[in-house]
Design a protein around this motif. Structure first.
Motif, short mmCIF file in Angstrom:
data_model
loop_
_atom_site.label_atom_id
_atom_site.label_comp_id
_atom_site.label_asym_id
_atom_site.label_seq_id
_atom_site.Cartn_x
_atom_site.Cartn_y
_atom_site.Cartn_z
N ALA A 105 -7.68 -0.53 45.06
CA ALA A 105 -7.06 0.28 44.02
C ALA A 105 -6.38 -0.60 42.97
O ALA A 105 -5.78 -1.63 43.29
CB ALA A 105 -6.07 1.26 44.63
N THR A 106 -6.45 -0.16 41.74
CA THR A 106 -5.83 -0.86 40.62
C THR A 106 -4.44 -0.29 40.37
O THR A 106 -4.29 0.92 40.20
CB THR A 106 -6.69 -0.71 39.35
N PRO A 107 -3.40 -1.12 40.31
CA PRO A 107 -2.05 -0.59 40.08
C PRO A 107 -1.85 -0.13 38.65
O PRO A 107 -2.23 -0.82 37.70
CB PRO A 107 -1.14 -1.78 40.41
N LEU A 108 -1.27 1.04 38.51
CA LEU A 108 -0.91 1.57 37.19
C LEU A 108 0.58 1.33 36.94
O LEU A 108 1.33 2.22 36.58
CB LEU A 108 -1.26 3.05 37.09
N TYR A 109 0.99 0.10 37.13
CA TYR A 109 2.36 -0.34 36.89
C TYR A 109 2.34 -1.86 36.80
O TYR A 109 1.30 -2.49 37.04
CB TYR A 109 3.30 0.12 38.02
N GLY A 110 3.45 -2.43 36.43
CA GLY A 110 3.54 -3.88 36.32
C GLY A 110 3.28 -4.37 34.91
O GLY A 110 2.89 -3.63 34.01
N GLU A 111 3.50 -5.67 34.72
CA GLU A 111 3.47 -6.27 33.38
C GLU A 111 2.11 -6.12 32.72
O GLU A 111 2.03 -5.81 31.52
CB GLU A 111 3.83 -7.75 33.49
N GLU A 112 1.03 -6.32 33.47
CA GLU A 112 -0.30 -6.25 32.86
C GLU A 112 -0.60 -4.85 32.35
O GLU A 112 -1.12 -4.67 31.25
CB GLU A 112 -1.36 -6.67 33.89
N PHE A 113 -0.24 -3.83 33.14
CA PHE A 113 -0.49 -2.45 32.73
C PHE A 113 0.37 -2.07 31.54
O PHE A 113 -0.11 -1.42 30.59
CB PHE A 113 -0.22 -1.51 33.90
N GLU A 114 1.63 -2.46 31.55
CA GLU A 114 2.53 -2.12 30.45
C GLU A 114 2.11 -2.79 29.16
O GLU A 114 2.20 -2.20 28.08
CB GLU A 114 3.96 -2.50 30.80
N ARG A 115 1.62 -4.03 29.26
CA ARG A 115 1.26 -4.78 28.05
C ARG A 115 0.03 -4.19 27.36
O ARG A 115 -0.01 -4.06 26.13
CB ARG A 115 1.02 -6.25 28.41
N ASP A 116 -1.00 -3.85 28.14
CA ASP A 116 -2.24 -3.37 27.51
C ASP A 116 -3.00 -2.46 28.48
O ASP A 116 -3.98 -2.87 29.10
CB ASP A 116 -3.12 -4.54 27.10
N PRO A 117 -2.55 -1.20 28.63
CA PRO A 117 -3.23 -0.30 29.57
C PRO A 117 -4.67 -0.02 29.18
O PRO A 117 -5.49 0.31 30.03
CB PRO A 117 -2.37 0.96 29.52
N SER A 118 -5.02 -0.13 27.88
CA SER A 118 -6.39 0.16 27.46
C SER A 118 -7.39 -0.76 28.14
O SER A 118 -8.52 -0.34 28.45
CB SER A 118 -6.52 0.05 25.94
N GLN A 119 -6.99 -2.00 28.39
CA GLN A 119 -7.88 -2.92 29.09
C GLN A 119 -8.08 -2.49 30.54
O GLN A 119 -9.17 -2.63 31.11
CB GLN A 119 -7.32 -4.34 29.02
N ILE A 120 -7.03 -1.97 31.15
CA ILE A 120 -7.13 -1.47 32.52
C ILE A 120 -8.08 -0.28 32.56
O ILE A 120 -8.96 -0.19 33.44
CB ILE A 120 -5.75 -1.06 33.06
N TYR A 121 -7.94 0.64 31.62
CA TYR A 121 -8.79 1.83 31.60
C TYR A 121 -10.26 1.44 31.38
O TYR A 121 -11.16 2.00 32.02
CB TYR A 121 -8.35 2.79 30.50
N ALA A 122 -10.50 0.50 30.46
CA ALA A 122 -11.88 0.06 30.21
C ALA A 122 -12.47 -0.57 31.46
O ALA A 122 -13.65 -0.35 31.80
CB ALA A 122 -11.91 -0.92 29.04
#
Length: 460
Positions: free
Chosen positions: A19-36
């Motif tokens: 599972a990919t975390p929807l929290y933390g520095e990476e998510f806060e900085r650029d969630p669009s990259q996580i979604y892609a």
């Protein structure tokens, strides 16, 4: 990223392990990259971690999100079906619960119950005097700008965007502007998950006080209209319809104004089109809703039985979040940015299907008037920090700036503006709802509502 394409098929993987975390520095900085990333690996719905130790799923595809929202047979909005919570795997102190715990309001209802509650809310909102509302929004917007116009500096989030919708809703609830300080503190805690249990209790006490006041002194306002509606709401139902109106109406509108201001200041083409009137404010707002939706991941639904979506199986009772930002992004990637420039309102930023937000027109109106006031009054507007240094609030649900510091050409307040209440960190403004003390048992009821709801759902 935790979730990698290791060559195995998604259904062979353990959802929690990958599972990919929807929290933390990476998510806060650029969630669009996580979604892609999630769309590349899972296409329709992806396993995620909602907070440490709490698994869930996120719908990342537009077509899939719309289909789920229109299928109440397979999917329920009733979070009492959330298996991890019902079995005690989610702590009562979790920052997720104020947004996901079951409440007797239209958001968590299905079928005929949802129709009854939604009709009460929608028909009450329809009674708002639109001309008066427009005047109130403009007066409040100008009053807020007058507080900082002479200094030539402001934080457009804390000094403006967070206050304007709040003051508008206070008036729609028939309250004085000074109640906004108390309400804003509680709402911020709920959305950000910071000391969420106390924030939730503070919010519900505010609503309890409001109901007691309107029982004594009904008026031409939303709480009074709900009380007299033919849906015959119980006191508990009334409280929780008010919770969803103020919670869902205020916070996303704050963030929409802030995100639009950021785009105005950081996107040269967008800013030029908006300030020159080549792009109407209403169309500009829809562009923001496509590209930087203020409500990123909400609401959640729960499958009544195991569901196959693409190559993954979502188990019964799993928490499945509507990835509104991810879904919008999937369409923009497919059809290009021009889709977001054309004033197209097919985005899902206000949800989809029967549970689509009933207050979306109100959010549009507050945002349009608020943004127009800034453009008209703050000449020479510019950021005081590099755009890449702007920080975002830590929230699974919302996409919102912490601050938006700006400079502009200083000018005196408008003579015709009405004063707006002032607040300081050391003192809160007087409250119009607490002049008559309630009995001890009634005062305790609001603070105990959180724990009683948890016991109700868990069967304790």
């Amino acid at each position: 990223m935790n979730d990698v394409n290791d060559g195995s098929s998604p259904q062979d993987r353990c959802p929690i392990k990958h599972a990919t975390p929807l929290y933390g520095e990476e998510f806060e900085r650029d969630p669009s990259q996580i979604y892609a990333h999630l769309r590349r690996n899972y296409e329709k719905v992806a396993p995620v971690m909602l907070e440490p130790g709490v698994p869930g799923w996120l719908v990342v595809d537009y077509t899939t999100l719309v289909a789920i929202s229109r299928d109440p047979v397979t999917w329920s909005h009733d979070s009492r079906l959330w298996k991890d919570w019902a079995e005690g795997h989610v702590p009562d102190s979790s920052g997720l619960l104020p947004m996901m715990m079951w409440r007797p309001n239209l958001l968590f209802a299905d079928g005929e119950e949802h129709i009854r509650l939604r009709r009460a809310v929608s028909e009450s909102l329809d009674r708002i005097d639109q001309q008066r509302l427009g005047r109130d929004i403009r007066a409040l917007a100008n009053g807020l700008i007058d507080r900082f116009s002479a200094s030539g500096r402001a934080d457009l989030v804390s000094d403006y965007a967070r206050l304007l919708p709040l003051l508008v809703f206070n008036r729609l609830f028939g309250l004085g502007d000074q109640e906004g300080y108390r309400l804003m503190a509680a709402l911020t805690g709920i959305w950000d998950g910071a000391d969420a249990e106390r924030a939730n209790a503070d919010f519900e006490r505010y609503m309890g006080d409001l109901i007691a006041l309107k029982r004594r002194e009904p008026g031409s306002d939303i709480p009074s209209w709900l009380m007299e509606h033919r849906a015959d709401l119980s006191d508990e139902e009334l409280l929780h319809q008010l919770v969803i109106i103020i919670g869902a109406g205020n916070e996303p509108t704050c963030n929409l104004i802030g995100n639009a201001m950021r785009l105005l200041l950081t996107d040269r083409e967008f800013g030029a089109d908006l300030t020159s009137s080549r792009l109407p404010v209403e169309d500009a707002i829809d562009r923001v809703l496509w590209l930087d939706t203020p409500m990123a991941n909400y609401p959640f639904v729960y499958p009544r039985a195991d569901v196959q979506l693409g190559e993954v199986t979502v188990p019964a009772g799993a928490a499945v979040g509507f990835g509104l930002a991810a879904a919008n992004q999937s369409i923009v990637e497919k059809y290009g940015d021009q889709l977001a420039v054309s004033g197209n309102r097919a985005h899902v930023s206000f949800g989809a299907g029967p549970h689509r937000c009933p207050a979306q027109d109100l959010a549009h109106q507050i945002s349009a008037i608020g943004i127009t006031a800034v453009i008209n009054r703050l000449g020479g507007l510019r950021l005081t920090v590099p755009a890449e240094d702007l920080s975002w609030r830590s929230s699974l649900f919302a996409r919102a700036l912490e601050t938006l510091p700006v400079e502009f050409t200083a000018h005196p307040p408008l003579e015709e503006s009405e004063p707006v209440w002032q607040t300081t960190e050391s003192s809160s403004p007087p409250t119009t709802m607490s002049t008559n003390k309630r009995p001890r048992s009634e005062r305790a009821a609001g603070s105990s509502l959180w724990s009683s709801l948890v016991r109700l759902v868990r069967g304790r």
